[in-house]
Design an enzyme around this catalytic site. Structure first.
Site, PDB file in Angstrom:
ATOM      1  N   GLN A 106      49.213  15.126   8.077  1.00 18.60           N
ATOM      2  CA  GLN A 106      48.892  13.754   8.367  1.00 18.60           C
ATOM      3  C   GLN A 106      49.325  12.895   7.181  1.00 18.60           C
ATOM      4  O   GLN A 106      50.187  13.347   6.440  1.00 18.60           O
ATOM      5  CB  GLN A 106      47.397  13.655   8.671  1.00 18.60           C
ATOM      6  CG  GLN A 106      47.028  14.468   9.947  1.00 18.60           C
ATOM      7  CD  GLN A 106      45.632  14.222  10.497  1.00 18.60           C
ATOM      8  OE1 GLN A 106      44.935  13.323  10.066  1.00 18.60           O
ATOM      9  NE2 GLN A 106      45.200  15.044  11.465  1.00 18.60           N
TER      10      GLN A 106
ATOM     11  N   GLU B  75      53.204  16.210  15.613  1.00 18.42           N
ATOM     12  CA  GLU B  75      52.413  16.865  14.549  1.00 18.42           C
ATOM     13  C   GLU B  75      53.257  17.984  13.966  1.00 18.42           C
ATOM     14  O   GLU B  75      53.597  18.944  14.667  1.00 18.42           O
ATOM     15  CB  GLU B  75      51.099  17.444  15.086  1.00 18.42           C
ATOM     16  CG  GLU B  75      50.061  16.390  15.406  1.00 18.42           C
ATOM     17  CD  GLU B  75      48.696  16.976  15.728  1.00 18.42           C
ATOM     18  OE1 GLU B  75      48.310  18.011  15.142  1.00 18.42           O
ATOM     19  OE2 GLU B  75      48.014  16.382  16.584  1.00 18.42           O
TER      20      GLU B  75
ATOM     21  N   GLU C 127      46.997  17.753  22.799  1.00 20.51           N
ATOM     22  CA  GLU C 127      46.884  19.230  22.890  1.00 20.51           C
ATOM     23  C   GLU C 127      45.961  19.663  24.033  1.00 20.51           C
ATOM     24  O   GLU C 127      45.014  20.431  23.826  1.00 20.51           O
ATOM     25  CB  GLU C 127      46.410  19.803  21.544  1.00 20.51           C
ATOM     26  CG  GLU C 127      47.405  19.564  20.437  1.00 20.51           C
ATOM     27  CD  GLU C 127      47.099  20.290  19.126  1.00 20.51           C
ATOM     28  OE1 GLU C 127      45.991  20.831  18.966  1.00 20.51           O
ATOM     29  OE2 GLU C 127      48.000  20.325  18.259  1.00 20.51           O
TER      30      GLU C 127
HETATM   31  O1  AHR Z   1      46.219  17.607  12.498  1.00 17.03           O
HETATM   32  C1  AHR Z   1      45.074  18.394  12.608  1.00 17.03           C
HETATM   33  C2  AHR Z   1      44.826  18.847  14.040  1.00 17.03           C
HETATM   34  O2  AHR Z   1      45.815  19.767  14.424  1.00 17.03           O
HETATM   35  C3  AHR Z   1      44.886  17.803  15.119  1.00 17.03           C
HETATM   36  O3  AHR Z   1      43.684  17.133  15.285  1.00 17.03           O
HETATM   37  C4  AHR Z   1      45.213  18.593  16.345  1.00 17.03           C
HETATM   38  O4  AHR Z   1      45.915  17.843  17.292  1.00 17.03           O
HETATM   39  C5  AHR Z   1      45.975  19.788  15.816  1.00 17.03           C
HETATM   40  O5  AHR Z   1      45.468  20.972  16.318  1.00 17.03           O
END
Ligand code: AHR
Length: 496
Positions: free
Chosen positions: A348, A291, A172
């Site tokens: 996650q 993500e 990001e």
């Molecule tokens: O998954 C949580 C966070 O969300 C990660 O660290 C980041 O890449 C995103 O903003």
């Protein structure tokens, strides 16, 4: 209400890359400390890995796990996390205002990944660091021996190279919250130069460049176009991230949010193809949606978090039945883009916006969103089929007409089994009429249904199976999709 799903064996979207069922472990909250790693826990093995968590991860069938961040990676010194544990420094993690003891690091993650039956997608720090740290890390991880970094790995107890194929070039990098945020030109240049160095080491490495942090970033999609202008020929995938929310507690809107994911993918594909045309390139840029999830429940609790703790309770969303429906729709979107999305990571895996939760010293359990992910990961491997969906629909303020039926279909490699993943977004039952062409003798063999009388129902340590699927009796007289339900249906050619 009735909905028709038409599938023709000759009309396919593409082969499903199993890596779309990937996930993510970041040094964040209790993902590592108190999640996958809890020495002293009654169920921990001699490495301190929780066996109850490992069992659930293996059950989910996650083929690849992104590590070690996330925002964390952008100020992480990988060298801190290798070598004798007692000599590793304790550091401040600026991304999550936590303390990082480095008692779990590169070598420990490799051992854990092996036990979890998964591969690593390694993210490198392009926030505070750059090419030098990246080239040393790849030598440490992947070179067999006879050089400084590879011999150091051996000295640290890992005789064999880790063999990590998939690498993320930062995380990001467009985000103002990122330590070491870059402009698209700055990032495009460093991504190109880092990719060059990594491919000089091994041209077979697969590299992921950072796309926008989400589709609402003010610089989207110009970020993608500029970054790819620099590194189109040197990287293999462009990343997408997006999290979904229900801020107004409006279920119809929330259930429509997967349409937003669909559009986001189409916009990124269009941008990649624009750069391809501009460069007269023959190469197709594929996507890594590394993500994605629902994330909003924990926002208020996180504001009260005390800084600089090890393994604090952060981003611990407790998921509802509604969230499971949305996750089911989001997986369907990924499957319907199997031609371009080759990697995806549910963000996650444990405790942090995760399908698996643990209590420190206590049990591990499956959240509601575990179930749609499990069914797709287990039964969604093969060829993603083109679908014609004729369904009654509702009007949504952001996305227009949204069909009550959301679906994806995967034909197994041997062509003998067809998996359907269906969400009924409506509050009435839907009768499903499946029409297939070119696949003879299909009969319904399995029907698993996930539903709950309370859309806000959750699973907890005390009631881990409150929201759990039920196997329904298979009826020959047609399939009913219950109101607000997720359904896995397997049709088999008779005799299979
Ligand atoms: O998954 C949580 C966070 O969300 C990660 O660290 C980041 O890449 C995103 O903003």
């Amino acid at each position: 209400m009735k909905a028709r799903l038409s599938i023709d064996k000759d009309y396919t979207i593409g082969a499903v890359d199993k890596r779309i069922y990937g996930s993510f472990i970041e040094h964040l909250g209790r993902a590592v400390y108190g999640g996958i790693y809890e020495p002293g826990h009654p169920k921990a093995d001699s490495n301190g890995f929780r066996k109850d968590v490992l069992e659930l991860v293996r059950e989910l069938g996650v083929p690849v796990v992104r590590y070690p961040g996330g925002n964390f990676v952008s100020s992480f010194n990988w060298e801190d996390s290798v070598g004798p544990v007692e000599k590793r420094p304790r550091r401040l993690d600026l991304a999550w205002k936590s303390a990082e003891p480095n008692t779990f690091g590169m070598g420990e993650f490799q051992k854990w990944a092996k036990a979890a039956n998964t591969e690593t997608m390694m993210a490198i720090n392009l926030g505070t660091r750059g090419i030098d740290a990246a080239r040393n890390l790849v030598e440490y991880c992947n070179h067999p021996g006879g050089t400084y970094w590879s011999d150091l790995r051996k000295e640290h107890g890992s005789k064999d190279p880790f063999g990590i194929k998939l690498w993320c070039l930062g995380n990001e990098m467009d985000g103002p919250w990122q330590v070491g945020q870059k402009t698209p030109d700055e990032y495009g240049r460093i991504a190109y130069e880092t990719a060059k160095a990594l491919k000089l080491f091994d041209p077979k490495l697969e590299l992921v460049a950072c796309g926008s942090s989400n589709g609402h970033m003010p610089t989207f999609p110009q970020w993608e176009a500029t970054v790819l202008d620099h590194c189109y020929e040197s990287v293999d995938y462009l990343s997408l991230h997006h999290y979904f929310q229900n801020p107004e507690n409006n279920l119809e809107n929330f259930l429509a949010s997967s349409v937003g994911m669909d559009r986001f993918i189409e916009e990124v594909v269009a941008t990649c193809d624009f750069v391809k045309a501009k460069k007269r390139s023959r190469k197709q840029m594929n996507l890594s949606f590394d993500e994605w999830n629902v994330w909003f429940h924990s926002a208020d609790a996180d504001k009260k978090n005390e800084a600089w703790q090890v393994g604090p309770h952060l981003l611990e969303d407790v998921y509802t039945m509604e969230d499971a429906l949305v996750v089911g729709c989001l997986i369907n979107v990924l499957l319907r883009h199997a031609d371009r999305v080759k990697v995806a990571c549910l963000a996650q895996l444990v405790n942090v916006i995760a399908p698996i939760m643990t209590d420190n010293g206590g049990s591990a359990w499956r959240q509601t969103i575990y179930w749609p992910f499990l069914f797709a990961s287990k039964h969604g491997r093969g060829t993603s089929m083109n679908l014609k969906i004729d369904s009654p629909a509702y009007e949504n303020k952001d996305f227009g007409q949204v069909p009550y039926l959301d679906a994806s279909a995967v034909l197994s490699e041997d062509g003998c089994s067809l998996s359907l993943f269906c969400v009924n977004r409506g509050k009435e039952s839907l009768e499903l009429d499946l029409k297939t062409a070119g696949i003879e003798g299909l009969a319904l063999a399995e029907h698993e249904e996930l539903k709950h009388s309370d859309p806000k129902a959750t699973n907890t340590a005390a009631a881990p199976d409150n929201v759990a699927p039920k196997r329904l009796a298979v009826s020959k007289s047609g399939v009913q999709l219950a109101p607000l339900s997720y359904n896995f249906l397997r049709y088999a050619v008779e005799g299979n």
